[in-house]
Design an enzyme around this catalytic site. Structure first.
Site, PDB file in Angstrom:
ATOM      1  N   GLU A  53      -3.793  13.937  -4.768  1.00 24.72           N
ATOM      2  CA  GLU A  53      -3.072  14.468  -3.611  1.00 24.72           C
ATOM      3  C   GLU A  53      -3.906  14.158  -2.376  1.00 24.72           C
ATOM      4  O   GLU A  53      -4.980  14.717  -2.185  1.00 24.72           O
ATOM      5  CB  GLU A  53      -2.856  15.974  -3.794  1.00 24.72           C
ATOM      6  CG  GLU A  53      -1.594  16.497  -3.134  1.00 24.72           C
ATOM      7  CD  GLU A  53      -1.615  16.348  -1.624  1.00 24.72           C
ATOM      8  OE1 GLU A  53      -0.716  15.678  -1.067  1.00 24.72           O
ATOM      9  OE2 GLU A  53      -2.534  16.885  -0.992  1.00 24.72           O
ATOM     10  N   CYS A  84      -3.068   4.613  -4.845  1.00 22.05           N
ATOM     11  CA  CYS A  84      -2.069   5.617  -4.470  1.00 22.05           C
ATOM     12  C   CYS A  84      -2.599   6.496  -3.335  1.00 22.05           C
ATOM     13  O   CYS A  84      -2.606   6.073  -2.192  1.00 22.05           O
ATOM     14  CB  CYS A  84      -1.625   6.415  -5.695  1.00 22.05           C
ATOM     15  SG  CYS A  84      -0.068   7.295  -5.446  1.00 22.05           S
ATOM     16  N   ARG A 111       3.880   7.641   3.036  1.00 19.87           N
ATOM     17  CA  ARG A 111       3.649   8.473   1.853  1.00 19.87           C
ATOM     18  C   ARG A 111       4.949   8.678   1.079  1.00 19.87           C
ATOM     19  O   ARG A 111       6.024   8.698   1.655  1.00 19.87           O
ATOM     20  CB  ARG A 111       3.098   9.832   2.278  1.00 19.87           C
ATOM     21  CG  ARG A 111       1.777   9.744   2.995  1.00 19.87           C
ATOM     22  CD  ARG A 111       1.420  11.050   3.622  1.00 19.87           C
ATOM     23  NE  ARG A 111       1.355  12.073   2.580  1.00 19.87           N
ATOM     24  CZ  ARG A 111       0.601  13.139   2.629  1.00 19.87           C
ATOM     25  NH1 ARG A 111      -0.144  13.353   3.667  1.00 19.87           N
ATOM     26  NH2 ARG A 111       0.590  14.008   1.657  1.00 19.87           N
ATOM     27  N   ILE A 139       3.955   6.605  -9.163  1.00 21.83           N
ATOM     28  CA  ILE A 139       4.150   8.056  -9.234  1.00 21.83           C
ATOM     29  C   ILE A 139       4.035   8.612  -7.817  1.00 21.83           C
ATOM     30  O   ILE A 139       2.956   8.577  -7.223  1.00 21.83           O
ATOM     31  CB  ILE A 139       3.098   8.725 -10.143  1.00 21.83           C
ATOM     32  CG1 ILE A 139       3.141   8.128 -11.552  1.00 21.83           C
ATOM     33  CG2 ILE A 139       3.305  10.241 -10.177  1.00 21.83           C
ATOM     34  CD1 ILE A 139       2.006   8.582 -12.448  1.00 21.83           C
ATOM     35  N   HIS A 176      -0.536   2.851  -9.971  1.00 25.11           N
ATOM     36  CA  HIS A 176      -1.651   3.390 -10.760  1.00 25.11           C
ATOM     37  C   HIS A 176      -2.051   2.432 -11.882  1.00 25.11           C
ATOM     38  O   HIS A 176      -1.648   2.617 -13.031  1.00 25.11           O
ATOM     39  CB  HIS A 176      -1.264   4.743 -11.362  1.00 25.11           C
ATOM     40  CG  HIS A 176      -1.153   5.831 -10.362  1.00 25.11           C
ATOM     41  ND1 HIS A 176      -2.231   6.597  -9.974  1.00 25.11           N
ATOM     42  CD2 HIS A 176      -0.094   6.276  -9.648  1.00 25.11           C
ATOM     43  CE1 HIS A 176      -1.833   7.477  -9.076  1.00 25.11           C
ATOM     44  NE2 HIS A 176      -0.547   7.302  -8.856  1.00 25.11           N
ATOM     45  N   GLU A 178      -4.773   2.313 -13.362  1.00 26.14           N
ATOM     46  CA  GLU A 178      -5.628   3.038 -14.307  1.00 26.14           C
ATOM     47  C   GLU A 178      -4.837   3.728 -15.411  1.00 26.14           C
ATOM     48  O   GLU A 178      -5.413   4.168 -16.406  1.00 26.14           O
ATOM     49  CB  GLU A 178      -6.502   4.061 -13.558  1.00 26.14           C
ATOM     50  CG  GLU A 178      -5.810   5.330 -13.128  1.00 26.14           C
ATOM     51  CD  GLU A 178      -4.953   5.232 -11.872  1.00 26.14           C
ATOM     52  OE1 GLU A 178      -4.439   6.283 -11.439  1.00 26.14           O
ATOM     53  OE2 GLU A 178      -4.789   4.126 -11.318  1.00 26.14           O
TER      54      GLU A 178
END
Length: 193
Positions: A53, A84, A111, A139, A176, A178
């Site tokens: 976040e 992200c 965003r 995401i 993402h 990862e």
């Protein structure tokens, strides 16, 4: 595979997908550390700003003195990879938001550009320099709304929006990597360090 054992890569461990990044770094043979204090930055060859976040991470970065310290890491030419929320932290500008965190990369980021958490998805993404598509996981992902094309190299787009970009020693990613078993984006970052 190339030998990355000489590299020490940190993952900012204030909030977000820390362990997933550490795992990929280690799988590529580099040394990985979760970074919780400013003093730990000095020994690094590169730093990952993980997804999470961005408002929370930004607030914690200010609270613990990371803003100037990470800006110094960038000025030293060490690699910084933002995924992200990390991309939001790197941006010089956010669309419809006066907040600037690190202000290192000549991009304007929107965003949650691809929707809310329930709108998350995975897609086969074409990335410049990759022989095959990459399984990109989005995401609550941002995208780069504006790019200074004289300074920033766009490496991938999705639906007409830049989702992976590089500026000298900085790499910003909307998705993402990862969260996949594909190590190519992380390997690209290690090559920058």
């Amino acid at each position: 595979m190339k030998d990355y054992s000489h590299l020490h890569i940190g993952v900012l461990a204030l909030q977000g997908a820390v362990s997933e990044h550490l795992r990929q770094i280690e799988q590529l043979g580099a040394n990985a550390s979760a970074i919780k204090t400013v003093s730990e930055l000095t020994a690094l060859d590169g730093l990952v700003l993980p997804g999470g976040e961005s408002t929370t991470i930004g607030r914690l970065m200010r609270q613990y003195g990371f803003i100037e310290a990470i800006q110094d890491v960038a000025k030293q030419g060490k690699g910084i990879f933002g995924t992200c929320a990390g991309m939001i932290l790197l941006a010089k500008q956010l669309e419809n938001d006066p907040t600037v965190h690190l202000g290192l990369m000549d991009i304007c980021v929107q965003r949650n550009a691809f929707g809310r958490q329930v709108d998350s998805f995975q897609t086969a993404l074409e990335i410049e320099g990759f022989a095959t598509t990459f399984p990109a996981v989005f995401i609550r992902a941002p995208h780069i709304a504006q790019v200074n094309h004289e300074k920033v190299q766009c490496l991938a787009t999705f639906q007409g929006h830049v989702v992976l970009a590089k500026q000298q020693n900085l790499l910003a990613c909307a998705f993402h990597p990862e969260l996949t078993t594909d190590l190519r984006v992380m390997q690209h970052f290690l090559e920058m360090c």
